[in-house]
Write a protein that holds these residues in place. Structure first.
Motif, mmCIF file in Angstrom:
data_model
loop_
_atom_site.group_PDB
_atom_site.id
_atom_site.type_symbol
_atom_site.label_atom_id
_atom_site.label_comp_id
_atom_site.label_asym_id
_atom_site.label_seq_id
_atom_site.Cartn_x
_atom_site.Cartn_y
_atom_site.Cartn_z
ATOM 1 N N SER A 164 11.854 -0.015 -2.968
ATOM 2 C CA SER A 164 11.894 0.555 -4.317
ATOM 3 C C SER A 164 10.503 0.999 -4.762
ATOM 4 C CB SER A 164 12.484 -0.441 -5.314
ATOM 5 O OG SER A 164 11.552 -1.441 -5.672
ATOM 6 N N VAL A 165 9.457 0.368 -4.246
ATOM 7 C CA VAL A 165 8.093 0.781 -4.604
ATOM 8 C C VAL A 165 7.825 2.187 -4.063
ATOM 9 C CG1 VAL A 165 5.634 0.262 -4.342
ATOM 10 C CG2 VAL A 165 7.259 -1.591 -4.780
ATOM 11 N N VAL A 166 8.343 2.492 -2.883
ATOM 12 C CA VAL A 166 8.199 3.843 -2.326
ATOM 13 C C VAL A 166 8.860 4.857 -3.255
ATOM 14 C CG1 VAL A 166 8.833 5.343 -0.400
ATOM 15 C CG2 VAL A 166 8.038 3.016 0.048
ATOM 16 N N THR A 167 10.075 4.567 -3.693
ATOM 17 C CA THR A 167 10.798 5.447 -4.616
ATOM 18 C C THR A 167 10.063 5.559 -5.947
ATOM 19 O OG1 THR A 167 12.870 4.779 -3.581
ATOM 20 C CG2 THR A 167 13.030 5.840 -5.720
ATOM 21 N N TYR A 168 9.563 4.441 -6.425
ATOM 22 C CA TYR A 168 8.805 4.409 -7.678
ATOM 23 C C TYR A 168 7.563 5.300 -7.577
ATOM 24 C CZ TYR A 168 5.303 2.496 -10.901
ATOM 25 O OH TYR A 168 4.300 2.348 -11.832
ATOM 26 N N LEU A 169 6.816 5.181 -6.486
ATOM 27 C CA LEU A 169 5.586 5.965 -6.345
ATOM 28 C C LEU A 169 5.872 7.461 -6.303
ATOM 29 C CD1 LEU A 169 3.499 3.811 -3.849
ATOM 30 C CD2 LEU A 169 3.264 3.987 -6.340
ATOM 31 N N ALA A 170 7.035 7.854 -5.794
ATOM 32 C CA ALA A 170 7.405 9.269 -5.750
ATOM 33 C C ALA A 170 7.516 9.857 -7.160
ATOM 34 C CB ALA A 170 8.713 9.440 -4.992
ATOM 35 N N GLU A 171 7.746 9.017 -8.148
ATOM 36 C CA GLU A 171 7.846 9.473 -9.536
ATOM 37 C C GLU A 171 6.513 10.010 -10.073
ATOM 38 O OE1 GLU A 171 10.588 9.569 -11.735
ATOM 39 O OE2 GLU A 171 11.692 9.275 -9.857
ATOM 40 N N PHE A 172 5.425 9.731 -9.384
ATOM 41 C CA PHE A 172 4.113 10.188 -9.837
ATOM 42 C C PHE A 172 3.754 11.573 -9.310
ATOM 43 C CE2 PHE A 172 3.776 5.651 -10.619
ATOM 44 C CZ PHE A 172 3.203 5.649 -11.887
ATOM 45 N N ALA A 173 4.642 12.214 -8.561
ATOM 46 C CA ALA A 173 4.374 13.559 -8.051
ATOM 47 C C ALA A 173 3.998 14.470 -9.213
ATOM 48 C CB ALA A 173 5.595 14.097 -7.319
ATOM 49 N N GLY A 174 2.892 15.142 -9.076
ATOM 50 C CA GLY A 174 2.440 16.040 -10.135
ATOM 51 C C GLY A 174 1.644 15.375 -11.241
ATOM 52 N N TYR A 175 1.449 14.073 -11.165
ATOM 53 C CA TYR A 175 0.686 13.336 -12.177
ATOM 54 C C TYR A 175 -0.748 13.847 -12.164
ATOM 55 C CZ TYR A 175 -0.572 9.231 -14.979
ATOM 56 O OH TYR A 175 -0.975 8.387 -15.986
ATOM 57 N N ALA A 176 -1.260 14.237 -13.320
ATOM 58 C CA ALA A 176 -2.586 14.862 -13.359
ATOM 59 C C ALA A 176 -3.495 14.267 -14.427
ATOM 60 C CB ALA A 176 -2.430 16.367 -13.585
ATOM 61 N N ASP A 177 -3.241 13.033 -14.844
ATOM 62 C CA ASP A 177 -4.034 12.441 -15.916
ATOM 63 C C ASP A 177 -5.255 11.676 -15.424
ATOM 64 O OD1 ASP A 177 -2.316 13.495 -17.781
ATOM 65 O OD2 ASP A 177 -1.124 11.678 -17.964
ATOM 66 N N GLY A 178 -5.532 11.687 -14.133
ATOM 67 C CA GLY A 178 -6.704 11.018 -13.591
ATOM 68 C C GLY A 178 -6.390 9.646 -13.031
ATOM 69 N N ARG A 185 0.855 -1.194 0.000
ATOM 70 C CA ARG A 185 0.000 0.000 0.000
ATOM 71 C C ARG A 185 0.885 1.237 0.000
ATOM 72 N NH1 ARG A 185 -5.329 -1.285 1.631
ATOM 73 N NH2 ARG A 185 -5.476 -3.467 2.229
ATOM 74 N N GLY A 186 0.424 2.266 -0.664
ATOM 75 C CA GLY A 186 1.191 3.501 -0.712
ATOM 76 C C GLY A 186 0.335 4.660 -1.139
ATOM 77 N N GLU A 187 0.979 5.805 -1.281
ATOM 78 C CA GLU A 187 0.292 7.023 -1.672
ATOM 79 C C GLU A 187 1.074 7.673 -2.815
ATOM 80 O OE1 GLU A 187 -0.471 11.040 0.657
ATOM 81 O OE2 GLU A 187 -1.741 9.431 1.425
ATOM 82 N N PRO A 188 0.692 7.376 -4.064
ATOM 83 C CA PRO A 188 1.432 7.926 -5.198
ATOM 84 C C PRO A 188 1.275 9.438 -5.347
ATOM 85 C CG PRO A 188 -0.457 6.673 -5.961
ATOM 86 C CD PRO A 188 -0.383 6.486 -4.485
ATOM 87 N N LEU A 189 0.168 9.969 -4.868
ATOM 88 C CA LEU A 189 -0.121 11.401 -4.903
ATOM 89 C C LEU A 189 -0.790 11.776 -3.593
ATOM 90 C CD1 LEU A 189 -1.730 11.463 -8.458
ATOM 91 C CD2 LEU A 189 0.436 12.539 -7.843
ATOM 92 N N PRO A 190 -0.684 13.011 -3.159
ATOM 93 C CA PRO A 190 -1.386 13.406 -1.927
ATOM 94 C C PRO A 190 -2.885 13.120 -2.044
ATOM 95 C CG PRO A 190 0.154 15.116 -2.610
ATOM 96 C CD PRO A 190 0.100 14.103 -3.722
ATOM 97 N N GLY A 191 -3.413 12.413 -1.081
ATOM 98 C CA GLY A 191 -4.837 12.096 -1.063
ATOM 99 C C GLY A 191 -5.246 10.931 -1.942
ATOM 100 N N VAL A 192 -4.297 10.280 -2.604
ATOM 101 C CA VAL A 192 -4.590 9.123 -3.454
ATOM 102 C C VAL A 192 -3.964 7.895 -2.811
ATOM 103 C CG1 VAL A 192 -4.267 8.046 -5.715
ATOM 104 C CG2 VAL A 192 -4.708 10.509 -5.563
ATOM 105 N N ARG A 193 -4.791 6.904 -2.549
ATOM 106 C CA ARG A 193 -4.334 5.660 -1.934
ATOM 107 C C ARG A 193 -4.196 4.573 -2.993
ATOM 108 N NH1 ARG A 193 -8.164 7.984 0.656
ATOM 109 N NH2 ARG A 193 -9.801 6.569 0.019
ATOM 110 N N LEU A 194 -3.119 3.815 -2.886
ATOM 111 C CA LEU A 194 -2.855 2.704 -3.802
ATOM 112 C C LEU A 194 -2.824 1.418 -3.009
ATOM 113 C CD1 LEU A 194 -1.629 1.313 -6.437
ATOM 114 C CD2 LEU A 194 0.584 1.826 -5.396
ATOM 115 N N THR A 195 -3.468 0.391 -3.531
ATOM 116 C CA THR A 195 -3.286 -0.964 -3.035
ATOM 117 C C THR A 195 -2.849 -1.801 -4.228
ATOM 118 O OG1 THR A 195 -5.017 -0.695 -1.372
ATOM 119 C CG2 THR A 195 -4.347 -2.951 -1.889
ATOM 120 N N LEU A 196 -1.697 -2.401 -4.093
ATOM 121 C CA LEU A 196 -1.126 -3.253 -5.134
ATOM 122 C C LEU A 196 -1.092 -4.669 -4.589
ATOM 123 C CD1 LEU A 196 0.458 -3.725 -7.795
ATOM 124 C CD2 LEU A 196 2.531 -3.125 -6.517
#
Length: 117
Positions: free
Chosen positions: A47-61, A23-34
């Motif tokens: 590495s999943v934590v580092t990977y999810l940080a790459e989505f900062a600013g992602y705005a495609d929905g 589980r993680g948070e790829p964006l503020p207020g967005v919860r992920l369950t993988l």
């Protein structure tokens, strides 16, 4: 390259199906369950934590986010089965769940025991 952030290690026993849930948070207020059933490789959680940080600013929905994560996991880990769920409560409760599996894989007993997300 976002996918390069995902590191893996060999599965401890590729003969057996087992479930990995992260589980993680790829964006503020967005919860992920993988959730995934590994084949030959398992993800390194750090590495999943580092990977999810790459989505900062992602705005495609959320739909595009779920597909992007699914594609990355499929390419880097090639799991037997994978499910990606992303959800947010604002502006309205919104949840997207996407699943994929290897063509010849099926384990209804394992999948049937999964608790709903």
């Amino acid at each position: 390259m976002r996918r390069e952030r995902l590191s893996t290690r060999p599965s401890p026993d590729a003969r057996h199906d087992f479930l990995v849930e992260l589980r993680g948070e790829p964006l503020p207020g967005v919860r992920l369950t993988l959730r995934l059933v590994p084949d030959l490789l398992v993800p390194d959680p750090a590495s999943v934590v580092t990977y999810l940080a790459e989505f900062a600013g992602y705005a495609d929905g959320l739909e595009a986010l779920a597909v992007a994560i699914l594609d990355d996991i499929n390419n880097e880990l090639v799991p037997r089965w994978v499910e990606v769920a992303v959800e947010s409560d604002t502006p309205l409760p919104h949840r997207v769940v996407i699943e994929d599996r290897q063509p010849a894989w099926d384990n209804p007993r394992l999948v049937g025991r999964l608790r709903p997300l």
